[in-house]
Scaffold this motif. Sequence first.
Motif, PDB file in Angstrom:
ATOM      1  N   ALA A 126       0.827  -1.207   0.000  1.00 31.29           N
ATOM      2  CA  ALA A 126       0.000   0.000   0.000  1.00 31.29           C
ATOM      3  C   ALA A 126       0.863   1.260   0.000  1.00 31.29           C
ATOM      4  CB  ALA A 126      -0.929  -0.002   1.215  1.00 31.29           C
ATOM      5  N   VAL A 127       1.933   1.259   0.784  1.00 29.85           N
ATOM      6  CA  VAL A 127       2.816   2.430   0.858  1.00 29.85           C
ATOM      7  C   VAL A 127       3.489   2.694  -0.485  1.00 29.85           C
ATOM      8  CG1 VAL A 127       4.933   3.326   1.894  1.00 29.85           C
ATOM      9  CG2 VAL A 127       3.207   2.234   3.334  1.00 29.85           C
ATOM     10  N   LEU A 128       3.973   1.641  -1.119  1.00 30.03           N
ATOM     11  CA  LEU A 128       4.641   1.808  -2.415  1.00 30.03           C
ATOM     12  C   LEU A 128       3.680   2.336  -3.477  1.00 30.03           C
ATOM     13  CD1 LEU A 128       6.886  -1.402  -2.540  1.00 30.03           C
ATOM     14  CD2 LEU A 128       7.601   0.959  -2.106  1.00 30.03           C
ATOM     15  N   LEU A 129       2.457   1.831  -3.481  1.00 29.83           N
ATOM     16  CA  LEU A 129       1.479   2.312  -4.460  1.00 29.83           C
ATOM     17  C   LEU A 129       1.049   3.741  -4.170  1.00 29.83           C
ATOM     18  CD1 LEU A 129      -0.830  -0.776  -5.100  1.00 29.83           C
ATOM     19  CD2 LEU A 129       0.856   0.225  -6.635  1.00 29.83           C
ATOM     20  N   LEU A 130       1.041   4.137  -2.889  1.00 33.12           N
ATOM     21  CA  LEU A 130       0.680   5.515  -2.537  1.00 33.12           C
ATOM     22  C   LEU A 130       1.585   6.529  -3.227  1.00 33.12           C
ATOM     23  CD1 LEU A 130      -0.226   5.500   1.271  1.00 33.12           C
ATOM     24  CD2 LEU A 130      -1.628   6.393  -0.593  1.00 33.12           C
ATOM     25  N   VAL A 131       2.826   6.148  -3.447  1.00 38.45           N
ATOM     26  CA  VAL A 131       3.780   7.053  -4.086  1.00 38.45           C
ATOM     27  C   VAL A 131       3.362   7.359  -5.521  1.00 38.45           C
ATOM     28  CG1 VAL A 131       6.192   7.339  -4.795  1.00 38.45           C
ATOM     29  CG2 VAL A 131       5.648   6.221  -2.620  1.00 38.45           C
ATOM     30  N   TRP A 132       2.697   6.397  -6.163  1.00 43.69           N
ATOM     31  CA  TRP A 132       2.410   6.518  -7.587  1.00 43.69           C
ATOM     32  C   TRP A 132       0.948   6.751  -7.909  1.00 43.69           C
ATOM     33  CZ3 TRP A 132       6.394   7.437 -10.461  1.00 43.69           C
ATOM     34  CH2 TRP A 132       7.653   6.968 -10.068  1.00 43.69           C
ATOM     35  N   VAL A 133       0.061   6.600  -6.937  1.00 44.36           N
ATOM     36  CA  VAL A 133      -1.355   6.780  -7.231  1.00 44.36           C
ATOM     37  C   VAL A 133      -1.621   8.252  -7.545  1.00 44.36           C
ATOM     38  CG1 VAL A 133      -2.155   7.201  -4.856  1.00 44.36           C
ATOM     39  CG2 VAL A 133      -3.672   6.084  -6.501  1.00 44.36           C
ATOM     40  N   ARG A 134      -2.460   8.490  -8.539  1.00 41.58           N
ATOM     41  CA  ARG A 134      -2.645   9.860  -9.008  1.00 41.58           C
ATOM     42  C   ARG A 134      -4.116  10.297  -9.006  1.00 41.58           C
ATOM     43  NH1 ARG A 134       1.817   9.744  -7.974  1.00 41.58           N
ATOM     44  NH2 ARG A 134       3.669  10.325  -9.196  1.00 41.58           N
ATOM     45  N   ASN A 135      -4.976   9.592  -8.301  1.00 38.99           N
ATOM     46  CA  ASN A 135      -6.352  10.079  -8.166  1.00 38.99           C
ATOM     47  C   ASN A 135      -6.773   9.980  -6.709  1.00 38.99           C
ATOM     48  OD1 ASN A 135      -6.508   7.182  -8.367  1.00 38.99           O
ATOM     49  ND2 ASN A 135      -8.715   7.388  -8.712  1.00 38.99           N
ATOM     50  N   GLY A 136      -7.691  10.856  -6.323  1.00 41.20           N
ATOM     51  CA  GLY A 136      -8.080  10.967  -4.925  1.00 41.20           C
ATOM     52  C   GLY A 136      -8.692   9.705  -4.364  1.00 41.20           C
ATOM     53  N   TYR A 137      -9.562   9.067  -5.125  1.00 45.30           N
ATOM     54  CA  TYR A 137     -10.201   7.847  -4.634  1.00 45.30           C
ATOM     55  C   TYR A 137      -9.159   6.762  -4.383  1.00 45.30           C
ATOM     56  CZ  TYR A 137     -13.233   3.773  -4.348  1.00 45.30           C
ATOM     57  OH  TYR A 137     -13.856   2.629  -3.925  1.00 45.30           O
ATOM     58  N   GLY A 138      -8.247   6.593  -5.316  1.00 39.28           N
ATOM     59  CA  GLY A 138      -7.210   5.582  -5.144  1.00 39.28           C
ATOM     60  C   GLY A 138      -6.329   5.883  -3.945  1.00 39.28           C
ATOM     61  N   PHE A 139      -5.977   7.168  -3.754  1.00 40.12           N
ATOM     62  CA  PHE A 139      -5.153   7.546  -2.609  1.00 40.12           C
ATOM     63  C   PHE A 139      -5.871   7.222  -1.302  1.00 40.12           C
ATOM     64  CE2 PHE A 139      -3.475  10.431   0.575  1.00 40.12           C
ATOM     65  CZ  PHE A 139      -2.105  10.368   0.359  1.00 40.12           C
ATOM     66  N   LEU A 140      -7.163   7.516  -1.233  1.00 43.85           N
ATOM     67  CA  LEU A 140      -7.934   7.265  -0.015  1.00 43.85           C
ATOM     68  C   LEU A 140      -8.034   5.772   0.271  1.00 43.85           C
ATOM     69  CD1 LEU A 140      -9.566   8.734   2.176  1.00 43.85           C
ATOM     70  CD2 LEU A 140     -11.603   8.421   0.743  1.00 43.85           C
ATOM     71  N   VAL A 141      -8.269   4.964  -0.759  1.00 43.21           N
ATOM     72  CA  VAL A 141      -8.370   3.515  -0.579  1.00 43.21           C
ATOM     73  C   VAL A 141      -7.063   2.943  -0.023  1.00 43.21           C
ATOM     74  CG1 VAL A 141      -8.496   1.319  -1.842  1.00 43.21           C
ATOM     75  CG2 VAL A 141     -10.176   3.119  -2.278  1.00 43.21           C
TER      76      VAL A 141
END
Length: 234
Positions: A126-141
């Motif tokens: 989850a932490v690694l993907l947080l670095v690359w997620v680029r939309n609000g919903y994905g960041f919140l999930v």
Amino acid sequence: MLAQLWDRVTATQPVPDATFVLATGGLALVLVLWRATWPRVRLGVTVVHEAGHALVGVLVGRRLRAVHLHSDTSGLTVTRGKPRGPGMVAMLAAGYLAPALLGLVAALLLAAGHSVALLWLLVLLAVLLLVWVRNGYGFLVLLLGGAAVALLTWYAAPRVQSVAAYLVTWLLLLAAPRPLLELLAAGRRRGRTSDPDQLARLTRVPAVLWILVLLLASLAGLVVGVSTLAPSVV
């Protein structure tokens, strides 16, 4: 604190009895098959799916640009690099293979008594993907999901941690084939932007054949995972 965290991650826990393992498997099967819970399970599968694209994309030399997760349980991973070739094929194929592969790794960790290590592996993902997620919903999930699992590993009782670890593992193994079955059932209605359709354009192998190959790989992962978690039933 870091030493305490390392001790928690590397510690071994007793492997539960077969009744416990099968009970969590039965609950996971209900969650995968029940229409009301499947979208939530599928969102978790999508997170792993996109992580598979991202990881393999980086390993084959592509530049990871962004990851998107959407409320309809779809996702998108954007990379830069050659539009054709083995690397692109590997990256596209990795998405549908990732849940079964992670489920198999999780089963091996649980069989060795490392249920807490598995939960921390999910936090790291989850932490690694947080670095690359680029939309609000994905960041919140990812933020809420990663925080929930981290709190579980730190404060929950060992029994609760075991339930969570086994449930996640079963969900990955049992849910991995379902999106491919849905693609197969959709036929021509699935559109032409799915991973198998993109693979078909790159390799000139029909999309339905790619779906069947990926499905067989996911089912093989399920069989091996079940034999690892509950060898007495295989």
